[in-house]
Design a protein around this motif. Structure first.
Motif, short mmCIF file in Angstrom:
data_model
loop_
_atom_site.label_atom_id
_atom_site.label_comp_id
_atom_site.label_asym_id
_atom_site.label_seq_id
_atom_site.Cartn_x
_atom_site.Cartn_y
_atom_site.Cartn_z
N GLY A 1 11.20 1.39 -9.85
CA GLY A 1 10.70 2.37 -8.89
C GLY A 1 10.38 1.73 -7.57
N LEU A 2 9.73 0.55 -7.63
CA LEU A 2 9.32 -0.17 -6.42
C LEU A 2 9.34 -1.66 -6.76
CD1 LEU A 2 8.36 1.14 -3.74
CD2 LEU A 2 6.04 0.57 -4.42
N SER A 3 9.79 -2.47 -5.81
CA SER A 3 9.93 -3.88 -6.12
C SER A 3 9.34 -4.76 -5.02
CB SER A 3 11.41 -4.21 -6.31
OG SER A 3 11.58 -5.60 -6.46
N ASP A 4 8.29 -5.47 -5.35
CA ASP A 4 7.77 -6.54 -4.50
C ASP A 4 7.47 -6.06 -3.07
OD1 ASP A 4 6.92 -9.14 -4.36
OD2 ASP A 4 8.81 -9.85 -3.49
N VAL A 5 6.77 -4.97 -2.98
CA VAL A 5 6.47 -4.40 -1.67
C VAL A 5 5.11 -4.92 -1.19
CG1 VAL A 5 5.80 -2.26 -0.49
CG2 VAL A 5 7.86 -2.31 -1.90
N SER A 6 5.12 -5.54 -0.04
CA SER A 6 3.87 -5.99 0.58
C SER A 6 3.78 -5.41 1.97
CB SER A 6 3.84 -7.52 0.67
OG SER A 6 3.83 -8.09 -0.60
N LEU A 7 2.73 -4.70 2.26
CA LEU A 7 2.55 -4.18 3.61
C LEU A 7 1.10 -3.80 3.84
CD1 LEU A 7 2.48 -0.74 3.71
CD2 LEU A 7 4.81 -1.11 3.02
N GLU A 8 0.76 -3.70 5.09
CA GLU A 8 -0.59 -3.30 5.49
C GLU A 8 -0.47 -2.11 6.42
OE1 GLU A 8 -2.68 -6.59 7.14
OE2 GLU A 8 -2.94 -7.56 5.20
N ILE A 9 -1.32 -1.12 6.18
CA ILE A 9 -1.26 0.10 6.99
C ILE A 9 -2.64 0.36 7.58
CG2 ILE A 9 -0.90 2.60 6.90
CD1 ILE A 9 1.18 2.03 4.65
#
Lengths: 265, 308
Positions: free
Chosen positions: B19-27
């Motif tokens: 579904g989702l893979s290795d997502v890194s982020l800042e919001i």
């Protein structure tokens, strides 16, 4: 009041409001009043047939045991208990609950409490009406009212226990209705007739143990239904039902808080 | 930027399906657009951020706390789900009021907040209608009303413009901008690039569960502009138009469409091409019926970026 209790109360209020308007509620309300209709037909028939007497207490006992206890509360508990989660998944409305500041346990407990309260009132109303019709000539008799109170209490306990049990089934199983039908009309309607200790593995056994002494009018038709009942004591029956209810609800809350639910596309 | 939402190596599998893979982020505060074709992982990300799903790997934090089963945090989040699902036994007013009741607001407070939210989405006049009688646009606005009614700091809007007519879209875009101006942190998902462009310049491109690109709109446009674009022109004399552009360096290929009056140009420099096209139209008095870009949709953008 604790935060959990406050959340349970708000979920209870939300669903008590919704359940009163649901379409299926109207259908089940009609079914709940079938005993009253049957009682009315029997009464009218007796009035129209000179010499035919109605043994109100015997008919009432039969209705409570064969219709309300062994059929109606099982069906109601099955459909409402399993739907506590299933209807949110099928309607894709679960999101509105799980993204609120409401503990997941409160969702289960509050909705369960709302549904069970509503069902108890609905069933009690039907039973009371049937009682008034069948005991029309004995309404001044305090003992008769005790029979009604005890019968209604047993049905209420049945609804509490079975709905809790089916709530758990709904949380754990995808095909909970199928499982519930097999459990209700297989296990619960057969095991209580087994001799010895085996019958104690059915919830129905404890409910029957709590029923008021049956007025069969002598050798009534339904005497055979009780033929093999080896009742538990009232205290044991109440404790067992309470433990089953608490365990089922506790497990349902525990599982619901840990499981992830995806909507069918 | 102060990160309100932080995902760190976030991954989610549904059994064997990624579904989702290795997502890194800042919001942080403002609007962040989450873009991707269907199945890209947008909804999975939003469900993880709203605590509906538990990460398989990695972490997702809201205000520095993991969101899974953190009931208290939900008072600070408003979620507008993608699915068109409601309690149809209720009226619009009851729906918002009763959901506020779930949050613990008193009846009076819930009614006041519901009224404010319904006025904001211009549905107050319809509050006594049963939900099954609402149009798609009204239902979409009602979802936004329930999202904002408890005054959350974070708004997660999953495809809020999906299936709406242009007028309803404009209304909702305006509502979301108003919420941004009020200082909210907003994540909006969509699979339509122009919709997101109308809302924000800060976007995250997701594809097959991974972040494909992240940045502001010009950066993404630059990425896109490195790849050829198709521009379809429908006119009275497509052959004359094609011959006028044939030798131009900005034109990579020319193809006549299935309809006799249509010609499709492929260019790597959209600005130069449109300059030439405009000049040619004016000079030759070409009768142009329609200019469209078959690539002006997100799937084409993704196809370019992933090289398919």
């Amino acid at each position: 009041m604790s935060a959990l209790a406050r959340s349970v109360r708000s979920v209870f209020s939300f669903y008590l409001f919704i359940v009163r308007r649901a379409r299926r509620t109207k259908i089940f309300a009609l079914v709940s009043f079938l005993p009253a209709l049957a009682a009315l037909v029997i009464r009218v028939n007796a009035w129209l047939s000179p010499g035919a007497a109605v043994d109100g207490p015997a008919v009432f006992s039969n209705i409570i045991l064969t219709f309300n206890l062994q059929f109606l509360i099982l069906v109601l508990a099955l459909f409402y208990g399993t739907s506590i989660l299933a209807e949110e998944l099928e309607g894709k409305t679960l999101t509105y609950l799980t993204t609120r500041a409401v503990p997941k346990a409160a969702i289960i407990l509050g909705k369960y409490a709302a549904y069970v309260s509503f069902l108890i009132v609905m069933v009690a109303a039907g039973v009371t009406l049937a009682f008034v019709i069948l005991f029309a000539d004995r309404l001044g008799d305090a003992q008769a009212w005790l029979v009604l109170a005890r019968s209604a209490a047993v049905l209420a306990l049945g609804l509490l226990t079975y709905t809790a049990f089916f709530t758990l089934a709904g949380v754990l199983l995808k095909k909970s209705i199928l499982f519930g039908l097999m459990f209700s009309f297989g296990w619960e309607n057969i095991v209580p007739y087994f001799p010895g200790a085996t019958q104690r593995f059915a919830i129905m056994h404890y409910l029957k143990s709590l029923l008021p002494p049956i007025s069969t009018g002598g050798e009534g038709n339904f005497a055979f239904l009780m033929f093999k009942l080896e009742p538990s004591t009232p205290a044991a029956a109440i404790v067992t039902l309470a433990v089953v209810t608490a365990a089922a609800l506790g497990l349902a809350c525990w599982a619901f808080a840990r499981k992830e639910y995806l909507f069918e596309e | 930027m102060t990160a309100v939402i932080r995902a760190d190596k976030l991954s989610k599998w549904y059994g064997n399906v990624l579904g989702l893979s290795d997502v890194s982020l800042e919001i942080g505060p403002g609007i962040t657009g989450l873009l991707g074709p269907n199945g890209a992982g947008k909804s999975t990300f939003m469900k993880l951020v709203t605590g509906q799903l538990k990460p398989s790997l990695g972490r997702v934090e809201i205000f520095g706390r993991p969101i899974w089963n953190a009931t208290g945090l939900f008072a600070r989040i408003g979620f507008c789900p993608e699915q068109d699902a409601f309690y149809d036994e209720l009226t619009g007013g009851e729906f918002v009021t009763r959901l506020l009741g779930l949050q613990g607001f008193s009846r009076t407070e819930a009614m006041a907040r519901a009224e404010k939210a319904l006025r904001f989405v211009e549905l107050f006049a319809e509050k006594d209608r049963l939900l099954r009688g609402y149009s798609r646009g009204m239902r979409q606005r009602l979802k936004i009303a329930q999202t904002i009614a408890h005054d959350p700091e974070i708004l997660i809007l999953d495809e809020p413009l999906n299936g709406l007519d242009p007028l309803s879209k404009r209304k909702i875009i305006r509502l979301i901008r108003d919420l941004r101006d009020a200082g909210r942190t907003i994540i909006v998902s969509s699979h339509v690039l122009p919709e997101i462009e109308a809302l924000t310049r800060s976007i995250v491109l997701l594809h097959q569960g991974k972040i494909l690109a992240q940045g502001d709109i010009p950066y993404i446009r630059d990425l896109i502009d490195k790849h050829p674009h198709k521009i379809s022109v429908k006119c009275a004399d497509p052959r004359a138009l094609a011959s006028g552009l044939l030798e131009q360096p900005s034109v990579r290929a020319i193809q006549f469409g299935p309809e006799a009056e249509t010609v499709v140009f492929e260019t790597q420099d959209r600005d130069a091409f449109f300059g030439l096209l405009t000049r040619l139209i004016v000079e030759n008095g070409q009768d142009i019926e329609e200019i469209t870009s078959p690539d002006d949709n997100l799937q084409a953008v993704f196809d370019y970026l992933v090289g398919t």
